[in-house]
Design a protein around this motif. Structure first.
Motif, PDB file in Angstrom:
ATOM      1  N   ASP A  70       0.942  -1.140  -0.079  1.00  0.00           N
ATOM      2  CA  ASP A  70      -0.046  -0.011   0.097  1.00  0.00           C
ATOM      3  C   ASP A  70       1.037   1.269  -0.071  1.00  0.00           C
ATOM      4  O   ASP A  70       1.395   1.704   1.011  1.00  0.00           O
ATOM      5  CB  ASP A  70      -0.817   0.111   1.137  1.00  0.00           C
ATOM      6  CG  ASP A  70      -1.652   1.227   1.413  1.00  0.00           C
ATOM      7  OD1 ASP A  70      -1.723   2.059   0.379  1.00  0.00           O
ATOM      8  OD2 ASP A  70      -2.496   1.393   2.099  1.00  0.00           O
ATOM      9  N   GLY A  74      -2.537 -14.192   1.244  1.00  0.00           N
ATOM     10  CA  GLY A  74      -3.286 -13.062   1.802  1.00  0.00           C
ATOM     11  C   GLY A  74      -2.822 -12.718   3.121  1.00  0.00           C
ATOM     12  O   GLY A  74      -3.654 -11.692   3.333  1.00  0.00           O
ATOM     13  N   TYR A  75      -1.945 -12.988   3.637  1.00  0.00           N
ATOM     14  CA  TYR A  75      -1.842 -12.611   5.026  1.00  0.00           C
ATOM     15  C   TYR A  75      -0.764 -11.283   5.044  1.00  0.00           C
ATOM     16  O   TYR A  75      -0.218 -11.071   3.848  1.00  0.00           O
ATOM     17  CB  TYR A  75      -1.046 -13.794   5.997  1.00  0.00           C
ATOM     18  CG  TYR A  75      -2.190 -14.572   6.294  1.00  0.00           C
ATOM     19  CD1 TYR A  75      -3.026 -14.201   7.477  1.00  0.00           C
ATOM     20  CD2 TYR A  75      -2.092 -15.995   5.853  1.00  0.00           C
ATOM     21  CE1 TYR A  75      -3.920 -15.180   7.879  1.00  0.00           C
ATOM     22  CE2 TYR A  75      -2.993 -17.128   6.173  1.00  0.00           C
ATOM     23  CZ  TYR A  75      -3.991 -16.556   7.298  1.00  0.00           C
ATOM     24  OH  TYR A  75      -4.855 -17.483   7.832  1.00  0.00           O
ATOM     25  N   ALA A  76      -0.673 -10.864   6.153  1.00  0.00           N
ATOM     26  CA  ALA A  76       0.140  -9.412   6.126  1.00  0.00           C
ATOM     27  C   ALA A  76       1.586  -9.723   6.264  1.00  0.00           C
ATOM     28  O   ALA A  76       2.171 -10.642   6.906  1.00  0.00           O
ATOM     29  CB  ALA A  76      -0.510  -8.628   7.236  1.00  0.00           C
ATOM     30  N   GLU A 121       0.202 -12.005  -2.022  1.00  0.00           N
ATOM     31  CA  GLU A 121      -1.137 -12.194  -2.828  1.00  0.00           C
ATOM     32  C   GLU A 121      -1.822 -13.343  -2.211  1.00  0.00           C
ATOM     33  O   GLU A 121      -1.331 -14.305  -1.824  1.00  0.00           O
ATOM     34  CB  GLU A 121      -0.602 -12.421  -4.016  1.00  0.00           C
ATOM     35  CG  GLU A 121      -1.524 -12.515  -5.305  1.00  0.00           C
ATOM     36  CD  GLU A 121      -2.196 -11.075  -5.405  1.00  0.00           C
ATOM     37  OE1 GLU A 121      -3.397 -10.961  -4.759  1.00  0.00           O
ATOM     38  OE2 GLU A 121      -1.832 -10.272  -5.739  1.00  0.00           O
ATOM     39  N   ALA A 122      -3.101 -13.597  -2.290  1.00  0.00           N
ATOM     40  CA  ALA A 122      -4.026 -14.445  -2.003  1.00  0.00           C
ATOM     41  C   ALA A 122      -3.884 -15.588  -2.718  1.00  0.00           C
ATOM     42  O   ALA A 122      -4.214 -16.768  -2.455  1.00  0.00           O
ATOM     43  CB  ALA A 122      -5.449 -13.903  -2.141  1.00  0.00           C
ATOM     44  N   VAL A 155      -2.559  -2.402   7.811  1.00  0.00           N
ATOM     45  CA  VAL A 155      -1.808  -3.307   7.252  1.00  0.00           C
ATOM     46  C   VAL A 155      -1.145  -2.468   6.042  1.00  0.00           C
ATOM     47  O   VAL A 155      -1.871  -1.963   5.068  1.00  0.00           O
ATOM     48  CB  VAL A 155      -2.431  -4.619   6.877  1.00  0.00           C
ATOM     49  CG1 VAL A 155      -1.695  -5.163   5.512  1.00  0.00           C
ATOM     50  CG2 VAL A 155      -2.732  -5.610   7.811  1.00  0.00           C
ATOM     51  N   THR A 183      -1.537 -11.638  10.968  1.00  0.00           N
ATOM     52  CA  THR A 183      -2.595 -11.687  10.760  1.00  0.00           C
ATOM     53  C   THR A 183      -3.405 -10.701  11.837  1.00  0.00           C
ATOM     54  O   THR A 183      -2.431 -10.881  13.167  1.00  0.00           O
ATOM     55  CB  THR A 183      -3.583 -12.660  10.457  1.00  0.00           C
ATOM     56  OG1 THR A 183      -4.953 -12.396  10.159  1.00  0.00           O
ATOM     57  CG2 THR A 183      -3.768 -13.621  11.920  1.00  0.00           C
ATOM     58  N   LYS A 234       1.188  -7.022   1.946  1.00  0.00           N
ATOM     59  CA  LYS A 234       0.447  -8.324   2.184  1.00  0.00           C
ATOM     60  C   LYS A 234       1.156  -9.207   1.288  1.00  0.00           C
ATOM     61  O   LYS A 234       1.695  -8.896   0.074  1.00  0.00           O
ATOM     62  CB  LYS A 234      -0.919  -8.297   2.145  1.00  0.00           C
ATOM     63  CG  LYS A 234      -1.392  -7.686   0.814  1.00  0.00           C
ATOM     64  CD  LYS A 234      -2.848  -7.326   0.700  1.00  0.00           C
ATOM     65  CE  LYS A 234      -3.253  -6.799  -0.886  1.00  0.00           C
ATOM     66  NZ  LYS A 234      -4.627  -6.335  -0.917  1.00  0.00           N
ATOM     67  N   PHE A 279      -7.535  -1.856   1.616  1.00  0.00           N
ATOM     68  CA  PHE A 279      -6.198  -2.579   1.155  1.00  0.00           C
ATOM     69  C   PHE A 279      -6.133  -4.098   1.545  1.00  0.00           C
ATOM     70  O   PHE A 279      -5.698  -4.744   0.625  1.00  0.00           O
ATOM     71  CB  PHE A 279      -5.072  -1.727   1.726  1.00  0.00           C
ATOM     72  CG  PHE A 279      -3.801  -2.418   1.352  1.00  0.00           C
ATOM     73  CD1 PHE A 279      -3.104  -2.457  -0.131  1.00  0.00           C
ATOM     74  CD2 PHE A 279      -2.814  -3.290   2.040  1.00  0.00           C
ATOM     75  CE1 PHE A 279      -1.877  -3.146  -0.344  1.00  0.00           C
ATOM     76  CE2 PHE A 279      -1.757  -3.686   1.835  1.00  0.00           C
ATOM     77  CZ  PHE A 279      -1.271  -3.834   0.701  1.00  0.00           C
ATOM     78  N   TRP A 280      -6.454  -4.247   2.611  1.00  0.00           N
ATOM     79  CA  TRP A 280      -6.368  -5.538   3.235  1.00  0.00           C
ATOM     80  C   TRP A 280      -7.518  -6.028   4.105  1.00  0.00           C
ATOM     81  O   TRP A 280      -8.139  -5.315   4.781  1.00  0.00           O
ATOM     82  CB  TRP A 280      -5.191  -5.746   3.850  1.00  0.00           C
ATOM     83  CG  TRP A 280      -4.744  -7.148   4.548  1.00  0.00           C
ATOM     84  CD1 TRP A 280      -4.100  -8.028   3.930  1.00  0.00           C
ATOM     85  CD2 TRP A 280      -4.963  -7.584   6.064  1.00  0.00           C
ATOM     86  NE1 TRP A 280      -4.184  -9.335   4.609  1.00  0.00           N
ATOM     87  CE2 TRP A 280      -4.588  -8.960   5.976  1.00  0.00           C
ATOM     88  CE3 TRP A 280      -5.647  -7.163   6.955  1.00  0.00           C
ATOM     89  CZ2 TRP A 280      -4.632  -9.637   7.047  1.00  0.00           C
ATOM     90  CZ3 TRP A 280      -5.715  -7.870   8.062  1.00  0.00           C
ATOM     91  CH2 TRP A 280      -5.229  -9.104   8.363  1.00  0.00           C
ATOM     92  N   THR A 281      -7.836  -7.280   3.823  1.00  0.00           N
ATOM     93  CA  THR A 281      -9.033  -7.814   4.735  1.00  0.00           C
ATOM     94  C   THR A 281      -8.355  -9.141   4.973  1.00  0.00           C
ATOM     95  O   THR A 281      -7.750  -9.964   4.273  1.00  0.00           O
ATOM     96  CB  THR A 281     -10.212  -8.334   3.952  1.00  0.00           C
ATOM     97  OG1 THR A 281     -10.966  -6.859   3.399  1.00  0.00           O
ATOM     98  CG2 THR A 281     -11.238  -8.829   4.692  1.00  0.00           C
TER      99      THR A 281
END
Length: 933
Positions: free
Chosen positions: A778, A835-837, A816-817, A811, A802, A814, A889-891
């Motif tokens: 980000d 997907g994690y930070a 990529e998922a 966050v 997380t 991260k 940006f992040w979930t």
């Protein structure tokens, strides 16, 4: 203890006096200068005493010539002793000319090379080591010099003097030799006689001075590299002390894997020498030599010795057993690992050591045998060594004339134009030829403008470039079938263009005539290595002469700095590392610095990063010129006060702290080293705005040295009281920046609502250590200012984050998922990162905790990540207040069943320090003080 003190006193009194040891007119013995025998119990020669002895030899014999070749980090003179017959030393220039000609074979025929090989002498480099706590190697060089210049009655020694020119370094690390000797002598006869040193034995990086072989960030790395390229030795032998217990010396062949881009003649000769060493040891009754194992691989090219294999120098190390400094130790079979107590001979450990006393002199004697063996092989295989140097270079030139990669194009237009220069200057200093386009060309459908740098690969040291530029694919070696990975001794991936954020274009087709005719070889006027200059090239990272002693490196300069646009403030982009030099110089000059915030992403766009603006700085044009900045003008933004920065510095010294300190100094940051007592003194928020904790374990921070293991002033860490002070500092508005593993300390001790999702995973299902991964950034967050949307980062036993209930903050980066984030190296279990930070900004009271799950300053290599550390160092209240919101940006990914199960103890899925430092497949313990290559 009284008995020990008496023993020490007797040892000192029994030392041979100078008058007794030297007869008039004779070559001085080591005892005559040192005052004791080499390797005597409880005695270590300092660097100054060692050089005093070498100077005495230089004055007494025509078989040794001592030359000053550099200055250490603390300013000590570095010396090289040249040892050979008087006739060979009288013809040094000719023998060096032959070595250079064979090392650079272009235009030489096979027959001419054979004639030169017959005429020349084998140049052999043997050094007194880099790791000062491995004390024997710098003592053995003293005895080795004496034995050689007085040994012509021995046929083996006479043949060595006739056929070999020895380049003998008393020590590569002058500072560390004296620092460790002084520390040990200050404790001899006390309860702390074998206490570990509470400092790094190199000004900044300690043990990592043997990880700087290609980056040559440290001055010792540069002067050794310069000497290697000036002399082009045929063999390079680097001594160490960390043999896998209970063996007494580890000798090549190396463990698997080895580097793929080394001419096979190098490996064959390394193996031949290794077997000759072990035979020589057996002939002298010196038991306990071993080879290969599973520890000492030769994958990472940054080891000081291994970097030269890519220059077609037969380069290697050995690891001799060490007890503790010059204190003797006694071992019984009961001290051995159970698997070694039967003393069963093995194919590569055919004379197991049976235990008993192990003294410094024993280690010295093993090293003397090993060094003489190397010199004996060089004398016997002299013409083969010289011709093989030519043949390897000839073969490599032909390899890249016949197949890809044919060249690498390096554009001047980069996110950070100086990063490309930093990369290329290091290659040039390491002997790589670099060209520049006089005019624009097109190759394989791509336009390359004038000024583009070109590395042609049809050159003799091309393997060095390839090893640093290619993507590393570490082999999937397992401890046993279907078992956990057999982890690398060091790291598995280092691809320099990725680390440095430099765009490089590989030519997979031969260069056409148009391109070849447009190439201009680079060469400038290099400075003398000892020129008195504060900073020869302010735009690059080294101070002093730096890389400018090399004529090609000196000719590599960035595009001229320039200012465009209009407005009252000079705007610098943190994508350029030198922007931070500019900011810090501006503050130092009393100018005003402000921040222009970026914009968060929306509707799938990545957003934009912030920039810094400087107002009221006289001479800003000169600043832009000196630092080669690509700057603009605009109105000033929100004012930033210069933050008061503290860098935590434990007595249980941290190499990563040293690298961080080195980097902050190089870019002009004003900071204070923060020791345990400074933390415990309290009122941290009254003294600091930002506190940085480099990559280290929570135990190192909390507990430090155990009580009784070191003098009392160095005991312990910050403890629970220090944690309370750090917690209060953040809650009162301060920023705590934690790098890599220290993030876990912050999470645990400050009770942050963040979890490490790879904690507790078995190595058979998740493993990463020293690889390059891709994270999504980000850029609107101030800590990420200047970073690309997708960034390559170094991870090494790194946490993956997380958030949990109660989290407030943001966050910043991260994974990529979907898919694997691996760019270079080795990663097992990529699904555990998905997907994690990778980086989190945690609100804690009125302040912030910045968790960076990577090593942005790792060994001074990832120029593309330095700005993460720099931005974080500036992330005090003012900068945090300027950060825009970025809620999309992040979930957090949906938690899996495994991840919601009760957490069990256990690391970061990649083993602990003791596990990764194992060597040779044998038990640890018994041997302390060294930590391998």
């Amino acid at each position: 203890m009284a008995g020990r003190a008496l023993a020490v006193a007797l040892a000192l009194v029994s030392g041979v006096t100078r008058a007794e040891a030297q007869a008039p007119g004779s070559i001085p013995t080591p005892e005559s200068v040192l005052g004791h025998a080499v390797g005597a119990d409880f005695r270590l020669a300092t660097y100054e005493t060692s050089i005093e002895y070498f100077q005495a030899l230089d004055a007494a014999t025509d078989r040794l010539e001592l030359r000053e070749v550099g200055r250490s980090s603390f300013g000590r003179p570095a010396y090289l002793a040249l040892i050979s017959s008087a006739e060979n030393l009288a013809n040094l220039d000719r023998h060096r000319e032959i070595a250079q000609r064979l090392a650079h074979p272009r235009g030489l025929t096979d027959e001419e090379a054979r004639q030169l090989a017959a005429e020349g002498r084998a140049l052999v480099w043997i050094d007194g080591g880099l790791h000062a706590s491995e004390v024997a190697h710098a003592q053995h060089t003293i005895q080795l010099a004496y034995d050689l210049v007085t040994g012509d009655a021995d046929p083996e020694t006479a043949a060595i003097l006739d056929n070999v020119i020895l380049l003998l370094w008393p020590s590569i690390n002058p500072d560390g030799l004296t620092m460790i000797a002084d520390w040990y002598h200050s404790n001899v006869g006390t309860p702390y006689e074998v206490a570990p040193a509470p400092f790094l034995y190199q000004k900044y990086i300690g043990h990592d001075n043997n990880r700087d072989g290609y980056m040559i960030n440290q001055i010792e790395s540069r002067y050794t590299t310069r000497v290697a390229r000036e002399w082009e030795p045929h063999i390079l032998y680097n001594h160490h002390q960390s043999s896998p217990f209970p063996t007494r010396i580890w000798i090549p062949p190396f463990a698997e894997p080895i580097s793929p881009h080394v001419h096979p003649l190098m490996w064959r000769m390394v193996n031949l020498i290794g077997m000759a060493m072990s035979q020589a040891l057996e002939e002298r009754g010196q038991r306990g030599a071993t080879h290969m194992g599973t520890g000492f691989d030769n994958w990472y090219p940054g080891f000081m010795d291994h970097a030269h294999n890519f220059h077609n120098v037969v380069s290697f190390l050995t690891e001799t057993a060490l007890y503790r400094y010059a204190t003797p130790g006694f071992y019984t079979i009961g001290d051995f690992p159970p698997s070694d107590r039967d003393l069963r001979p093995e194919s590569l450990y055919s004379s197991p050591w049976e235990g008993g006393w192990w003294r410094l002199r024993d280690a010295v004697d093993y090293m003397l045998t090993a060094s003489i063996s190397v010199l004996d092989v060089a004398a016997k295989y002299r013409t083969d060594l010289l011709y093989n140097r030519y043949q390897a270079g000839r073969d490599i030139i032909a390899e890249y004339e016949e197949g890809p990669p044919y060249a690498y194009f390096v554009p001047q237009a980069q996110r950070d134009p100086v990063a490309a220069v930093e990369l290329l200057r290091r290659l040039a200093f390491n002997g790589i030829e670099i060209d520049q386009l006089r005019e624009a060309v097109n190759h394989q459908g791509l336009d390359h403008p004038a000024g583009t740098w070109v590395i042609r690969m049809n050159q003799e040291f091309a393997h060095f470039v390839r090893q640093l530029f290619v993507i590393q694919d570490y082999p999937d070696l397992r401890e046993y079938p279907e078992g956990p990975p057999d982890q690398p001794y060091d790291v598995s991936g280092w691809t320099l263009p990725l680390q440095m954020g430099v765009r490089v274009i590989e030519a997979t087709a031969p260069l056409g005539a148009e391109v070849r005719e447009a190439l201009a070889p680079l060469s400038g006027e290099g400075l003398a290595w000892d020129a008195e200059v504060e900073d020869a090239s302010p735009f690059d990272s080294p101070l002093g002469v730096g890389f400018d002693s090399h004529p090609v490196a000196a000719a590599i300069v960035p595009p001229a700095g320039r200012i465009t646009g209009g407005g009252g403030a000079l705007v610098v982009d943190p994508a350029q590392n030198n922007a931070f030099k500019a900011i810090n110089r501006a503050w130092a000059a009393g100018a005003r610095v402000s921040y222009l915030a970026g914009a968060p992403g929306a509707d799938g766009t990545p957003g934009s990063g912030g920039r810094y603006a400087i107002s009221g700085l006289p001479g800003e044009a000169a600043l832009v010129r000196d630092l080669a900045l690509q700057a603009t003008r605009a109105a000033a933004g929100a004012n930033l006060r210069r933050p008061r920065i503290g860098l935590y510095r434990p007595w249980n010294a941290s190499m990563d702290e040293g690298w961080t300190r080195w980097l902050l100094e190089r870019y002009g940051f004003d900071f204070t080293s923060l020791y345990n007592a400074d933390v415990l003194a309290g009122d941290l928020s009254g003294r600091y705005d930002v506190i940085i904790v480099a990559d280290m374990s929570g135990g190192q921070i909390l507990n430090g040295f155990a009580k009784g293991s070191v003098p009392p002033r160095y005991e312990g860490g910050i403890g629970a009281e220090g944690v309370r002070e750090l917690d209060a500092f953040v809650r009162e508005g301060g920023t705590l920046v934690t790098l890599n593993r220290s993030s876990l300390f912050a999470i645990e001790e400050l009770h942050l609502p963040v979890r490490n999702v790879v904690d507790g995973l078995d190595r058979a299902e998740y493993f990463q250590s020293g690889s390059i991964l891709e994270m999504v950034v980000d850029p609107s967050h101030p800590v990420m200012s200047g970073m690309p949307e997708r960034a390559a980062v170094i991870v090494e036993r790194s946490p993956v984050f997380t958030t949990e209930e109660g989290f407030e903050g943001r966050v910043m980066a991260k994974y990529e998922a979907e898919g694997s984030p691996l760019l270079s190296g080795y990663l097992l279990g990529a699904e555990h990162l998905a997907g994690y930070a990778a980086a989190v900004d945690v609100a804690h009271g009125a302040g912030r905790v910045v968790l960076l799950g990577m090593r942005p300053q790792w060994r001074g290599q990832p120029f593309g990540n330095f700005r993460l550390l720099f931005n974080a160092a500036l992330y005090g209240r003012d900068l945090a207040a300027a950060a825009p919101e970025s809620p999309d940006f992040w979930t957090a990914p949906d938690a899996t069943e495994d991840e919601t199960e009760d957490e069990t103890a256990g690391g970061t899925g990649d083993g602990g320090e003791d596990d990764r430092r194992r060597a040779g497949g044998r038990g640890g313990g018994g041997s302390t003080g060294g930590a391998g290559p």
